[in-house]
Each structure stands twice: as structure tokens, then as C-alpha cells.
Enzyme design. Sequence first.
Site, mmCIF file in Angstrom:
data_model
loop_
_atom_site.group_PDB
_atom_site.id
_atom_site.type_symbol
_atom_site.label_atom_id
_atom_site.label_comp_id
_atom_site.label_asym_id
_atom_site.label_seq_id
_atom_site.Cartn_x
_atom_site.Cartn_y
_atom_site.Cartn_z
ATOM 1 N N LYS A 43 7.975 -0.829 14.184
ATOM 2 C CA LYS A 43 7.142 -1.969 13.791
ATOM 3 C C LYS A 43 7.818 -2.712 12.653
ATOM 4 C CE LYS A 43 3.923 0.348 10.573
ATOM 5 N NZ LYS A 43 2.516 0.385 10.134
ATOM 6 N N LYS A 85 9.829 5.530 6.972
ATOM 7 C CA LYS A 85 10.121 4.411 6.075
ATOM 8 C C LYS A 85 11.225 4.851 5.124
ATOM 9 C CE LYS A 85 5.452 2.383 5.938
ATOM 10 N NZ LYS A 85 4.214 2.252 5.105
ATOM 11 N N GLU A 94 -2.510 5.141 13.154
ATOM 12 C CA GLU A 94 -1.693 5.519 11.996
ATOM 13 C C GLU A 94 -2.570 5.603 10.755
ATOM 14 O OE1 GLU A 94 1.449 3.189 9.114
ATOM 15 O OE2 GLU A 94 1.511 2.746 11.259
ATOM 16 N N GLU A 129 -3.807 -3.016 9.717
ATOM 17 C CA GLU A 129 -2.958 -3.590 10.764
ATOM 18 C C GLU A 129 -3.553 -3.385 12.149
ATOM 19 O OE1 GLU A 129 0.981 -1.979 10.643
ATOM 20 O OE2 GLU A 129 1.208 -2.243 8.494
ATOM 21 N N GLU A 188 2.579 -9.595 6.472
ATOM 22 C CA GLU A 188 3.494 -9.196 7.539
ATOM 23 C C GLU A 188 3.512 -10.179 8.702
ATOM 24 O OE1 GLU A 188 2.783 -5.097 8.481
ATOM 25 O OE2 GLU A 188 3.377 -4.445 6.478
ATOM 26 N N HIS A 236 9.001 -0.983 8.881
ATOM 27 C CA HIS A 236 9.363 -1.862 7.775
ATOM 28 C C HIS A 236 8.408 -1.610 6.604
ATOM 29 C CE1 HIS A 236 6.110 -5.013 8.958
ATOM 30 N NE2 HIS A 236 5.715 -3.780 9.195
ATOM 31 N N ASP A 245 1.600 8.450 7.830
ATOM 32 C CA ASP A 245 2.403 7.579 6.964
ATOM 33 C C ASP A 245 2.262 8.061 5.528
ATOM 34 O OD1 ASP A 245 3.707 5.564 5.585
ATOM 35 O OD2 ASP A 245 2.236 4.015 6.023
ATOM 36 N N SER A 289 0.868 -1.185 0.000
ATOM 37 C CA SER A 289 0.000 0.000 0.000
ATOM 38 C C SER A 289 0.899 1.227 0.000
ATOM 39 C CB SER A 289 -0.919 -0.003 1.229
ATOM 40 O OG SER A 289 -0.171 -0.055 2.421
ATOM 41 N N HIS A 308 -2.927 -6.185 2.916
ATOM 42 C CA HIS A 308 -1.956 -7.180 3.373
ATOM 43 C C HIS A 308 -2.545 -8.573 3.569
ATOM 44 C CE1 HIS A 308 0.835 -3.839 5.161
ATOM 45 N NE2 HIS A 308 0.762 -3.829 3.836
ATOM 46 N N ASP A 355 -3.407 0.593 12.331
ATOM 47 C CA ASP A 355 -3.125 1.294 11.072
ATOM 48 C C ASP A 355 -4.233 0.956 10.086
ATOM 49 O OD1 ASP A 355 -2.220 2.376 8.716
ATOM 50 O OD2 ASP A 355 -0.587 0.936 8.433
#
Length: 462
Positions: free
Chosen positions: A423, A372, A322, A198, A241, A400, A347, A68, A189, A276
Site C-alpha cells: 500500500k 514499514k 489491519e 484507511e 495519503e 508507505h 502494524d 499515527s 490522516h 485499517d
Amino acid sequence: MDPQGSLGPSIVIPPSRTPAETASVYPSNMIYSIRAAQRLDSRGKPTVRVTVRTGKGKFVAIVPSGASKGDYEAIELRDGDPACYGGNGVTKAVYNVEHVIGPALIEQKFDVRSDLAKIDAFMRKLDGTKDKSNLGANAILGVSMACARAAAAARDEPLYEFLRQETGATPNGYVLPVPFFNVLNGGAHSGNSMAFQEFMIAPVGAQSITQAVQIGSEVYQELKSVIKKKFGSAATGIGDEGGFAPPIRHPTEALDLLVTAVKNAGYEGKVKFGIDPAASEFFRKDAYDIGFKSDQAEPLGRKELIDLYHRLLKDYPIVLLEDPFAQDDWDSWKEFNKTCPVELVGDDLLATNIERLALAKEHQACNSMLLKINQIGTISEAIAAAQKAYSYGWRVFVSHRSGETTDDFIADLAVGVGAGHLKSGSPCRGERVVKYNRLMDIEDQIISKRGGHVYAGEKLSA
């Protein structure tokens, strides 16, 4: 490797010398070779591996990739040939490292001990675009990461200490970050119908990284048992993940599973949650469709979504949100930030980019930056973004990507920039666990040789 597949070195080592003999004639602070290769990330897609050689040795970096991705991220260079890895090959980026960046960089004779920012600036100028789309952010970042490792070795320092010096040593010594384990996957994900991407557990009540990893692992294993009992063994499959992806749809279902797992594992009060949503993924025509992964649309207006977040914050021990809104929905960010009682992380909103940080500061949109390294494309720019976030009084949350590698660079980065939390996915899968193992190694090293450290814990910061 060039776009046609032929292999070509950026500098030729005389065959009469072994690599060790060649290295011995070069100073430890000078680069004499830069090579690259196409390798695979954790999703089985190609990525760039870079090897930099100095008189001190060989330094390798492997570049991560996201699923994403925000519109303001630096651009990966992909080949676009559907006959090779479905168009995801990176041989053009590899070629650029070996035949454009490498020779030009070596010719400059930079001192890696002190010139990382100059090296990164030189590559940006060589690329000539704002988003690194000419040579590829994946090509540039791989060189930047490997050069940072070479710099640390030239200074006879561990990587985290080199990065700490580049950032500016924190007055309180080393900060060991709270690990945020992504134990339930949704969004882009996973294949379930959960819109939010997440759900993380954070062992804020631990006394050390080592204890935090133990708590995270135990809760993760208990969560597996809870899911198996409720949904059956088939529901314990994992997402990109390493988090579980059971057949759930609403965020309360996910959070209820976490509450049960934490309680069963005996860690009530010691483990908090982070979410997230990655809301840009389900923003549709001025509404947020949390049913976008199913055949039942469930659009929420901005106020309805804000009300949902407030209910979740009231009912569950959440300490971090997030990307709860889309990357350009400034009004929602600004409105929610006025009353949000927890850490509000940008983010996609920020993309580890100083220009986007300045906009968010102007809008008073958030109070934390997700860092990131491949969003911005060089290590020195990532450090500069962290410094800018700190200057605003914000927190920094190192992250990550979903397409990860076994490179543990970001563990050192989290300690180096003094971030209070990191994370790297669940305590499962090698490309995730390697970061947590590295943090435990760093903790052991600091305790035995350096001293002056603190586990961030409840504060999530220094």
C-alpha cells in the site's frame, strides 16, 4: 549540517579533481563519501536525505515519517527547537550522518556488495540504544537505504533483485504485489469525523500490476464523482495519503461509497476492500471510541467492536483488516483471530520488530505483518522481520507512511521480499504514484529481461 547549521563534509575531496575523477580512483564496492541534508516530506515537515558515493556513482535515499505511530517503533531524532519547523527539524540527525555515522562507516571499508547486514549492525552498535534514539532511526535508515542502492549497483543488479537475494530467492520466481489504494481517509490522516483511518481498494481480479493500477485509478476517479454528487465539490478534498475525506462518520458509509464506485466503474468482483482502523488512535480506558473525532462520544467495548467487524466482513467484500485493536490489547487480538476469516495484519502491534512478532506468535494474535522500513530503522532488520513472518506461515504487507517522499524504495522492497501486496496511498499525489509507477516499470523489466513472475491476485501472496 550540524545542529548550529554549519556545513561539514565527512570526507574532503581534493578540489583538483572532479567528482567523476574522484569516483574513478575508488572501487565500485567501497564507500568514500556519506553526506546528508534536511529536506521536506509530503506533509511539508523536515526529513533526512542521505547521499552515499562509491566508485560506481551516487546513491540517494529520503526517509519517510508516520503520523499515527506505535509505541514500539524506532525513534526519529527531531531537533525540538520550536523556532524552527515547530520543533520538527532534523539537523541533529543530519549532523549524526555526516559527522558520526559517515566517518566511522567509511573507516570500516565495508564491501557494499555483500555487507549490508554488517553495515546496519555496525550502525546499531554505534547508536548503542535498542530504539535507535541516540543517532536517530531517520539518520540510520537513510544510510541503510542508500547503501542498499549502492550494493545493487555494485552487483550490476536492479534494487529489487539485490533485495531478493538478501531475502533468499523465492522458489516461484518474482511476485508482483497487489496494490492496495487508500482511497478514503479518516483517523489521524484527515479532518473528517471518521474514526477508522484507511479504506482501501485492491484490484485482486487484475491480471498484472499495470492493469491493477488502471483499475485503481478508474475506481478512484469514479469515487470522486460519487462523493461530489452526494456531498458537493467541497467534499472531494484529500487527506494525507491522497484519499478523499468526505463528511462521513461510520465505516458503513465509507464502504457503501466504495461499493457504488466499483459498480459504476464496471469492476464488481474484481476489486476487494481492506480496512485499517488504526485502533490504537481511538482506544480510551478499555473502550474504543469511534466518535473520538467528533463531539459525540461513541465508546464500544471489545465484544461490541468485534461484532462490528464481523458485520462488516459479512456485508462487504473485505479481504484484509489491519490494526483492528490497540497495540497492547492482546486479548482482543487473540479472540478475534480465532474467527476472523480474512487476513489480519499487525502494524502498531508488531512494529516490524522480531521481538514483537514472537509475542504475537505466542498469543496467536494475527496472521500477517505490515512491513514499514522506518518502524525498525534498517533494511536488513526489515528483511529479517519479513523472513520471520514467513517462517510463521504469515503474509507480509509492505507499506508507505503518511509523511512520504518521492523515494520509490518500497516498490523494489515489495518485489524483493516477495510480498503479495503493497500500500502506498491513493493513485494521486506524486509521493504515492511514484511507487505504483515504479512497480509498473519493474513489471516491464521482468517481462522483457527476466521472466518467471506472477501477479499475486486473489491470493495476496506467492
